[in-house]
Design an enzyme around this catalytic site. Structure first.
Site, PDB file in Angstrom:
ATOM      1  N   MET A   1       0.394 -19.118   2.686  1.00  0.00           N
ATOM      2  CA  MET A   1       0.961 -18.271   3.624  1.00  0.00           C
ATOM      3  C   MET A   1       0.330 -18.792   5.096  1.00  0.00           C
ATOM      4  SD  MET A   1       0.197 -15.564   5.867  1.00  0.00           S
ATOM      5  CE  MET A   1      -1.619 -15.008   5.423  1.00  0.00           C
ATOM      6  N   ASN A  61      -8.427 -15.984   5.199  1.00  0.00           N
ATOM      7  CA  ASN A  61      -7.409 -15.144   4.888  1.00  0.00           C
ATOM      8  C   ASN A  61      -6.731 -15.054   3.519  1.00  0.00           C
ATOM      9  OD1 ASN A  61      -6.565 -17.956   6.478  1.00  0.00           O
ATOM     10  ND2 ASN A  61      -4.586 -17.359   5.333  1.00  0.00           N
ATOM     11  N   ASP A  62      -5.820 -15.560   2.896  1.00  0.00           N
ATOM     12  CA  ASP A  62      -5.288 -15.340   1.809  1.00  0.00           C
ATOM     13  C   ASP A  62      -6.306 -15.405   0.548  1.00  0.00           C
ATOM     14  OD1 ASP A  62      -3.240 -15.583   3.580  1.00  0.00           O
ATOM     15  OD2 ASP A  62      -1.870 -16.773   2.274  1.00  0.00           O
ATOM     16  N   PRO A  63      -6.288 -14.652  -0.424  1.00  0.00           N
ATOM     17  CA  PRO A  63      -6.864 -14.987  -1.712  1.00  0.00           C
ATOM     18  C   PRO A  63      -6.057 -16.066  -2.481  1.00  0.00           C
ATOM     19  CG  PRO A  63      -5.991 -12.876  -1.710  1.00  0.00           C
ATOM     20  CD  PRO A  63      -5.826 -13.276  -0.330  1.00  0.00           C
ATOM     21  N   SER A 122      -1.671 -21.685   0.802  1.00  0.00           N
ATOM     22  CA  SER A 122      -1.696 -20.809  -0.247  1.00  0.00           C
ATOM     23  C   SER A 122      -1.247 -21.479  -1.572  1.00  0.00           C
ATOM     24  CB  SER A 122      -1.475 -19.501   0.048  1.00  0.00           C
ATOM     25  OG  SER A 122      -2.171 -19.001   0.881  1.00  0.00           O
TER      26      SER A 122
END
Length: 572
Positions: A1, A61-63, A122
């Protein structure tokens, strides 16, 4: 992402579908190259959370790639080791035995090879036969293309999976002819088909149509693009962080991603690059045609169901084989400015992991904080059979209101006094703005006032309002940050969602996790969830207060309210 500052949420109204391709990939986000490597000399603790996951400093940010392997939970996440805004991204890596206490390891993946030299974005983890974990992730190559790569553990006997290797046969998947090479990212967890092929999805778009592009492989090395996407939807824009998984129609147990059959439905979730929120549908996976068909009860577009109607993005689920459940992670970005983040030395948190399962009605998911969170509860405070008449506000004493877990069930004695619902009120957020917590109604507003200052100069109400139609009732849930802070320059929206709940028993429940700068709320047992990021200047630490309230003309009763002060877990 590819992230964007959530405080710029409204930008999507004017963003065009354009990308600059000269020196770097651009998407609908803000890049601050002058701030990316400004490391704070000190970290401001004021609004840091007490029991949510966040590293000691810098941007997250993104997991990415959450998984359970040999008794250990792994969380990877997008991380800037040099500063508090997006940039210099690596896959940070933390491990846990309970999803609550976390130990940080060294970054697992970082730009080092031609196929990811300009970025490691991601992706997801898959456990292959023989208990072999692998990671699929998006890399940015020298041509600024988004390509899909694999990483494997260097030592399978290391339960912490500390070292990861990127094979030289990368990249596995590259954008084909006619595809947008700057809109091709975030591979999913793979699933195994009865035809002997593995399958993955990659988020993409064609013009304004969002797409989950399907690839197949027999050996997890050579991947072939399917003739048609698994699913696509017009006028939704780029689909980031797609997630595709089965859910049981017969209970709350989770399922491995490869499970199919007559007792299973499937969920497809996508993160919308244009709007910076997500939506999901529940439907059927046609294994013969390799197509996903949403049920006619799921809206397939921007107005579809969301995991969370607030500050929540780039989510990712995984199957927890140890507890036989499916766990959801989500990122809650900051709602202040980039310069605020640089000054405080950190940005971004992960929401509390949630167990997810299919509602008994088969139309939506239920979400609930993992049971392990309850090990942090301390000093329980209770209220029972407390009547709330018009204008009543009751202070919940004896709890650390800035760091608390609150569960309350309201009894609604007379549903006939609810306001009439106008069919034009289809936008929950606009309705919440119009009918806030101070606007008197019939049945509601009632709920909790969180992170409140002594004289209510600052407060974040989380509340319900019940309306009636000819044959049923409509429940609105709001988490309103408009009065949350006296600080200027913040993004303070009134988030809201409708709650699909049967009020035949006259009961409505609410749970809120309050943690200094975040309020995560779960309405009607987790049918509607809203996360708000807030930055009080007065309602901080011991000066924060918690209330239950009712501003409706009709009385409501607190059947039971339990509130706990929350202990800090160990998070390195």
């Amino acid at each position: 992402m590819f992230p964007m500052k959530v405080s710029k949420f409204i930008i999507f109204l004017v963003i065009c579908h354009c990308y600059a391709l000269k020196e770097r990939v651009e998407a609908s986000h803000k890049v601050f190259p002058e701030l990316q490597s400004l490391s704070a000399t000190t970290v401001n603790q004021l609004h840091r959370t007490g029991f949510h996951f966040q590293p000691p400093r810098n941007w997250i940010n993104d997991p990415n790639g959450p998984m359970y392997y040999n008794g250990i939970y792994h969380l990877f996440y997008q991380y800037n080791p040099k500063g508090a805004v997006w940039g210099n991204i690596v896959w940070a890596h933390s491990v846990s035995k309970d999803l609550i206490n976390w130990k940080a390891l060294k970054p697992a993946i970082y730009p080092s090879k031609p196929f990811d030299i300009n970025g490691c974005w991601s992706g997801s983890a898959t456990i292959l036969p023989g208990n072999k974990p692998v990671i699929l992730y998006t890399g940015i190559d020298p041509q600024q293309r988004q390509v899909q790569n694999i990483a494997v553990p260097a030592n399978m006997s290391d339960s912490f999976l500390t070292e990861w290797i990127k094979p030289d046969y990368n990249p596995l998947v590259v954008p084909g002819e006619g595809m947008n090479a700057t809109a091709f990212r975030d591979p999913t967890t793979a699933w195994w088909g009865e035809d002997g092929h593995w399958r993955i999805l990659v988020g993409s778009k064609r013009k304004h149509r969002g797409m989950a592009v399907l690839y197949r492989s027999r050996d997890f090395v050579k991947w072939v693009k399917a003739q048609h996407p698994l699913h696509s939807t017009a006028n939704t824009g780029m689909w980031e962080c797609p997630d595709f998984f089965p859910v049981s129609i017969m209970g709350q147990n989770g399922l491995d991603t490869s499970v199919t059959g007559p007792h299973v439905k499937h969920v497809l979730k996508v993160s919308l690059d244009l709007t910076r929120y997500e939506y999901y549908t529940v439907g059927k996976y046609d294994r013969e045609k390799d197509q996903y068909i949403p049920d006619n009860t799921s809206i397939d577009g921007w107005s579809g169901l969301r995991y969370d109607y607030g500050n929540f993005y780039a989510s990712k689920t995984f199957f927890d084989a140890g507890q036989n459940r499916r766990i959801l992670w989500g990122w809650a970005n900051e709602s202040d400015t980039q310069h605020d983040d640089v000054a405080k030395g950190w940005a971004g948190i992960q929401t509390i992991p949630r167990t997810v399962w299919l509602d008994i009605n088969g139309k939506q998911l239920i979400q609930w904080p993992i049971k392990e969170l309850e090990t942090l509860r301390r000093k329980r405070v209770e209220l029972r059979n407390q009547e709330l008449t018009t204008g009543t506000r009751i202070k919940i004493k004896g709890v650390t209101a800035a760091q608390a877990d609150v569960e309350v069930t309201f009894s609604l004695p007379n549903l006939d006094n609810a306001e009439q619902f106008d069919p034009s009120w289809f936008d929950a957020q606009k309705l919440c703005v119009q009918k806030g917590s101070a606007v008197q109604g019939g049945l509601g507003p009632f709920g909790l006032i969180t992170l409140a200052s002594k004289n209510l100069e600052e407060y974040t109400p989380v509340f319900f309002r019940v309306f009636k139609t000819q044959n049923s009732h409509v429940v609105l849930m709001c988490s309103d940050a408009r009065s949350s802070s006296l600080q200027k320059g913040l993004y303070t929206p009134a988030f809201a969602g409708f709650v699909d709940v049967d009020l035949a028993d006259g009961k409505l429940s609410l749970r809120s996790l309050i943690d200094h700068s975040v309020v995560e709320s779960f309405g009607a047992g987790g049918r509607t969830c809203i996360t708000s990021r807030v930055y009080p200047t007065l309602a901080i630490n011991k000066d924060a207060h918690l209330y239950a309230f009712n501003n409706g003309t009709d009385k409501v009763t607190i059947d039971n309210l339990s509130a706990w002060s929350m202990k800090r877990p160990l998070i390195e």
